[in-house]
Design an enzyme around this catalytic site. Sequence first.
Site, PDB file in Angstrom:
ATOM      1  CD  GLU A 192      -2.867   1.144   2.409  1.00  0.00           C
ATOM      2  OE1 GLU A 192      -3.033  -0.005   3.017  1.00  0.00           O
ATOM      3  OE2 GLU A 192      -3.318   2.204   2.859  1.00  0.00           O
ATOM      4  CE  LYS A 232      -5.775  -1.602   5.742  1.00  0.00           C
ATOM      5  NZ  LYS A 232      -4.970  -0.595   4.912  1.00  0.00           N
ATOM      6  CG  ASP A 280       1.611 -17.079  12.021  1.00  0.00           C
ATOM      7  OD1 ASP A 280       0.597 -16.715  11.278  1.00  0.00           O
ATOM      8  OD2 ASP A 280       1.484 -18.520  12.793  1.00  0.00           O
ATOM      9  CG  HIS A 340      -3.594   7.733  -0.430  1.00  0.00           C
ATOM     10  ND1 HIS A 340      -5.025   7.101   0.173  1.00  0.00           N
ATOM     11  CD2 HIS A 340      -2.800   7.302   0.544  1.00  0.00           C
ATOM     12  CE1 HIS A 340      -4.466   6.202   0.988  1.00  0.00           C
ATOM     13  NE2 HIS A 340      -3.250   6.363   1.246  1.00  0.00           N
TER      14      HIS A 340
HETATM   15  C1  MEV Z   1      -5.736   3.120   5.445  1.00  0.00           C
HETATM   16  O1  MEV Z   1      -4.951   2.057   5.051  1.00  0.00           O
HETATM   17  C2  MEV Z   1      -5.565   3.263   7.053  1.00  0.00           C
HETATM   18  C3  MEV Z   1      -6.533   4.155   7.442  1.00  0.00           C
HETATM   19  O2  MEV Z   1      -7.646   4.233   6.899  1.00  0.00           O
HETATM   20  C4  MEV Z   1      -6.476   4.306   8.832  1.00  0.00           C
HETATM   21  C5  MEV Z   1      -7.603   5.137   9.595  1.00  0.00           C
HETATM   22  O3  MEV Z   1      -8.337   5.445   8.902  1.00  0.00           O
HETATM   23  O4  MEV Z   1      -7.222   5.476  10.716  1.00  0.00           O
HETATM   24  C6  MEV Z   1      -6.040   5.691   7.097  1.00  0.00           C
END
Ligand code: MEV
Length: 440
Positions: free
Chosen positions: A92, A273, A289, A387
């Site tokens: 990413e 995430k 792992d 991005h």
């Molecule tokens: C993107 O890979 C991760 C984010 O969505 C994390 C977040 O929203 O805190 C930017």
Amino acid sequence: MGSVMAQTDLVKSSRLPGFYKLSIDERINIVKSWANLSEGEVSLLKNFGNLDPKIAEAMIENVIGAMSYPLAIATNFRINGKDYLVPMVLEEPSVVAAASNAARMLREANDGDGIRAEASRQLMIGQVHLMKVPSPRYAAMEIMRRKEELLELANSTNQTLVKLGGGAKDVEVRVIETGRGVCLVVHLIVDVLDAMGANTVNTMVEAIAPYLEKIVGGESRLRIVSNYAVYRIAKAWVRIDPKHIGGKDVAEKIVDASAIAEADIFRAVTHNKGIMNGVIAVALATAQDHRAIEAGVHAYASRSGAYKPLSTWDIDVQGYLVGVLEMPLQVGIIGGSVKTHPVAQIALKILGIKTAKELAEVMAAVGLAQNFAALRALVTTGIQAGHMKLHARNLAIAAGAHGELIDIVVDEMIKEGKITFDKAIELLKKYQRSNDLSQH
Ligand code: MEV
């Protein structure tokens, strides 16, 4: 024609007895005709990059190739007063840049010590589930009475670990109701030191299961490590003057974002995430792992009964931004693919890590920095700005720009709000022409 194609599809069978015994080339040939691969695709498959095919075959079964992911370095990390270069593997864009950027700001945290992190002892849980045990509650007492014998039996499977100070340390017993009757659950708590520990623990629980059956009757069903590594917790925390991160307003909004994640599970998952973007990238670079880590982490996020963010952000009485992260991390620096994958060894060397505990601390610190980067971006410019800049950069490079032309093309694309490959080509031609003219 259409029916012939359909017929060929029908006779295609995935039943390939002995596939595992074939050479890599033989396997590739089968897959080549299965998927109608071109010579170019086959030669790409055969390019194992920095992973020797022999090592690949020692790692998993039915190998037909290797797949390279970018390995990058997140810079600027200062953790517990020590500087680290952090290897990260992922697909990413923006994650490594965001981590490095956050780490630069967080160098000032905790009076210049950077991010603080602390991992507990490397305790894993091995489970034996016994069904059909007569008088399970009485049985639980009988097991606890024989705790020392059980520990001794478990430890007899791994003298080396015991000599180094690790090994089975404790026993716990639970009685649970299942859809198939009462189950007696025995937990063996094992200090696995610098290993991830699954193999060690699995061997131990398999060794004690017959003895447990002898003590209490019943039948052992499952004898396996638990990836809910609640005794193997890593924490990372920062306290930072808002002036280093864009001011009080930014700090307040980060705290809002944290509160929102506390209150909204849909946000909590994305919040976590973002943390895992950093944690798993380091896990991949060091051949951990990562499925075990993910499984454990998300269960831990739900330990209160509701899924919650792994980190929280607040403002303290002096007006400093304070962030705390807590998560189970089951990682090793010896054994398994960490040992066999040569690039994982290089990653550990770059990290300068000497223990699994230290690796867990670095990973927690990276997770917190990544979370900070995401929240800061989200509450200020939004995530797309960064991005888009990276996307524009990739397009400019793909269009053939190099040197200072990359930045010129990127800036122009962003200014015009047109971030496309065609635009990159058009701008590149324009600037190359004006460059040529100025050189005459
Ligand atoms: C993107 O890979 C991760 C984010 O969505 C994390 C977040 O929203 O805190 C930017």
